[in-house]
Design an enzyme around this catalytic site. Sequence first.
Site, PDB file in Angstrom:
ATOM      1  N   GLY A   1       0.801  -1.217   0.000  1.00  0.00           N
ATOM      2  CA  GLY A   1       0.000   0.000   0.000  1.00  0.00           C
ATOM      3  C   GLY A   1       0.832   1.264   0.000  1.00  0.00           C
ATOM      4  NE  ARG A   2       3.150   2.094   5.369  1.00  0.00           N
ATOM      5  CZ  ARG A   2       3.360   2.556   6.573  1.00  0.00           C
ATOM      6  NH1 ARG A   2       3.581   3.847   6.746  1.00  0.00           N
ATOM      7  NH2 ARG A   2       3.329   1.778   7.616  1.00  0.00           N
TER       8      ARG A   2
ATOM      9  CG  ASP B   1      -0.967   8.813   4.023  1.00  0.00           C
ATOM     10  OD1 ASP B   1      -0.370   7.722   4.074  1.00  0.00           O
ATOM     11  OD2 ASP B   1      -0.846   9.703   4.879  1.00  0.00           O
TER      12      ASP B   1
ATOM     13  CG  ASP C   1      -0.334  -8.497   6.395  1.00  0.00           C
ATOM     14  OD1 ASP C   1      -0.972  -9.085   7.271  1.00  0.00           O
ATOM     15  OD2 ASP C   1      -0.090  -7.282   6.444  1.00  0.00           O
TER      16      ASP C   1
ATOM     17  CG  ASP D   1       6.140  -5.126   6.620  1.00  0.00           C
ATOM     18  OD1 ASP D   1       7.069  -4.836   5.833  1.00  0.00           O
ATOM     19  OD2 ASP D   1       4.964  -5.297   6.243  1.00  0.00           O
TER      20      ASP D   1
HETATM   21  P1  AMP Z   1       1.419  -2.890   8.242  1.00  0.00           P
HETATM   22  O1  AMP Z   1       0.613  -3.175   9.476  1.00  0.00           O
HETATM   23  O2  AMP Z   1       2.246  -1.639   8.322  1.00  0.00           O
HETATM   24  O3  AMP Z   1       2.253  -4.063   7.833  1.00  0.00           O
HETATM   25  O4  AMP Z   1       0.394  -2.595   7.043  1.00  0.00           O
HETATM   26  C1  AMP Z   1      -0.688  -3.436   6.711  1.00  0.00           C
HETATM   27  C2  AMP Z   1      -1.207  -3.064   5.339  1.00  0.00           C
HETATM   28  O5  AMP Z   1      -1.633  -1.706   5.287  1.00  0.00           O
HETATM   29  C3  AMP Z   1      -0.218  -3.227   4.199  1.00  0.00           C
HETATM   30  O6  AMP Z   1      -0.947  -3.636   3.072  1.00  0.00           O
HETATM   31  C4  AMP Z   1       0.313  -1.830   4.021  1.00  0.00           C
HETATM   32  O7  AMP Z   1       0.837  -1.609   2.732  1.00  0.00           O
HETATM   33  C5  AMP Z   1      -0.924  -0.989   4.277  1.00  0.00           C
HETATM   34  N1  AMP Z   1      -0.608   0.341   4.779  1.00  0.00           N
HETATM   35  C6  AMP Z   1      -0.124   0.676   5.981  1.00  0.00           C
HETATM   36  N2  AMP Z   1       0.030   2.007   6.090  1.00  0.00           N
HETATM   37  C7  AMP Z   1      -0.354   2.542   4.903  1.00  0.00           C
HETATM   38  C8  AMP Z   1      -0.429   3.869   4.375  1.00  0.00           C
HETATM   39  N3  AMP Z   1      -0.088   4.929   5.103  1.00  0.00           N
HETATM   40  N4  AMP Z   1      -0.874   4.019   3.111  1.00  0.00           N
HETATM   41  C9  AMP Z   1      -1.229   2.971   2.376  1.00  0.00           C
HETATM   42  N5  AMP Z   1      -1.204   1.708   2.810  1.00  0.00           N
HETATM   43  C10 AMP Z   1      -0.770   1.485   4.050  1.00  0.00           C
HETATM   44 MG    MG Z   2       2.992  -5.052   6.553  1.00  0.00          MG
END
Ligand code: AMP
Ligand code: MG
Length: 492
Positions: free
Chosen positions: A100-101, A132, A259, A269
């Site tokens: 997502g980012r 975002d 994930d 992550d």
């Molecule tokens: P995480 O818990 O950081 O591993 O994120 C879980 C999911 O949310 C993953 O698919 C990330 O790419 C997405 N994600 C987290 N933060 C953002 C952000 N600010 N913008 C877009 N996608 C996000």
């Molecule tokens: Mg992640």
Amino acid sequence: MNAAIDEPLAATSTLKWVNRFARLGPDFYTELQPTPLPSPYWVGRSRALARELGLEDSWLESADALEVLTGNRGAAGSRPLASVYSGHQFGVWAGQLGDGRAIMLGDLQTPAGTQEVQLKGAGLTPYSRMGDGRAVLRSSIREFLCSEAMHGLGIPTTRALCVTGSDAPVRREEIETAAVVTRTSPSFIRFGHFEHFSYSNQHAQLKTLADYVIDQFYPACRETSQPYAALLQAVSERTAHLMAAWQAVGFCHGVMNTDNMSILGLTIDYGPFQFLDAFEPGHICNHSDPQGRYAYNKQPNIAYWNLFCLGQALLPLIAEQDEALAALESYKTVFPQALEDRLRAKLGLTDEQPEDRELIESTFKLLASNKADYSIFWRRLCRFTPQSGHEPVRDLFFDRESFDVWALHYSERLAHVDQGLRADLMLKNNPKFVLRNHLGEEAIRAAKLKDFSGVNTLLTLLQAPFEEHPGHDSFADFPPDWAASIEISCSS
Ligand code: AMP
Ligand code: MG
């Protein structure tokens, strides 16, 4: 779109992009360009990683590198993309997620093998959902430092080359500023990539992905009669070793969703992670996890739960369910053995004795009942001598009587151990420096004011955490009282 994207400078054109992942085909990703950030500046750089990747020091100092690694300028021959995956989050099927980012520039050929290069925080992708596409300075510094710290500790991890910042505002609980982490790994493929193709009944793609992972990273599995079960077993074993390493060093990941589980058994992550201060087995580091699903002492079982999800996802390729279950079983033998081996080394036991398990259990009981500082205990224990009063260690325990009973037990065990070898083994297995929350926080506060010296100092200490680093003892000290009030949540 930035006009400079199609005009790479000579320096980046010398990078050898092979774009191995992109050859999987468009079912696996969306091609897109990073979104530029205004007026980027350097926050931190790992010159050690740059050297391993064969990047020239002068390039990592250049304006070209700053633009390319912020996503403002393309790198000739790269093929930026965001990959699609799904996952179980906090025990619940979450469906499609994806990068997502994080935007992958491509696979780079390096002296350290082929490495995927990702820019985390480089803008919106089709998988951004409500987000975002950005990462804030605070979390980017944490990921950068911890990636390099884990590598310094000898714990499998994705790496981080640098962090760049920009004054572009990013809204979280308050307005913060944007940053991009350049991270590298032989692969960023997660358990969730397999779950994605399995649960969406794209079984041909599931097989393509499994074959790719086997051929690139687990070639020995190809020689077996059931390569996909062998893959599951190999991933289970690597994950078991990773969990042993985390538990032994006192690392809490905080968001062990499927994930966030690497198919290569790497730490991946970095979000609300924490190295334990006081030893509290049920410690929860993630402010968004009030139930403690990912508490420190739950991590080994959660890893197994996640491997079970991976096994389920691989079932279309493994004809017999029993074979999948047998492959997962290996975790249950490899993890305890690997943990015991690490703890024996932390205790300085140069050989293996039947009573060691009891000594290990009594050590953890004593640490927990006294909430002793985890890292300081182990480091001070390196200089414990059976003959002397061992006051520096004893001082960590309010229940002195229990400590004395334990110390006698430990001293008896050490009677058969060469003391020189023991000290040597312990000093290599009990780090002096770990990235405690308050240390990161102090460096972040200064970085927000554009003083990056704290980030650099921490990087130097954490890249060589077993060394003494004279003059830096305060970084190896107890946390201040305010450290307990630091709250860190998911996805910042
Ligand atoms: P995480 O818990 O950081 O591993 O994120 C879980 C999911 O949310 C993953 O698919 C990330 O790419 C997405 N994600 C987290 N933060 C953002 C952000 N600010 N913008 C877009 N996608 C996000
Ligand atoms: Mg992640």
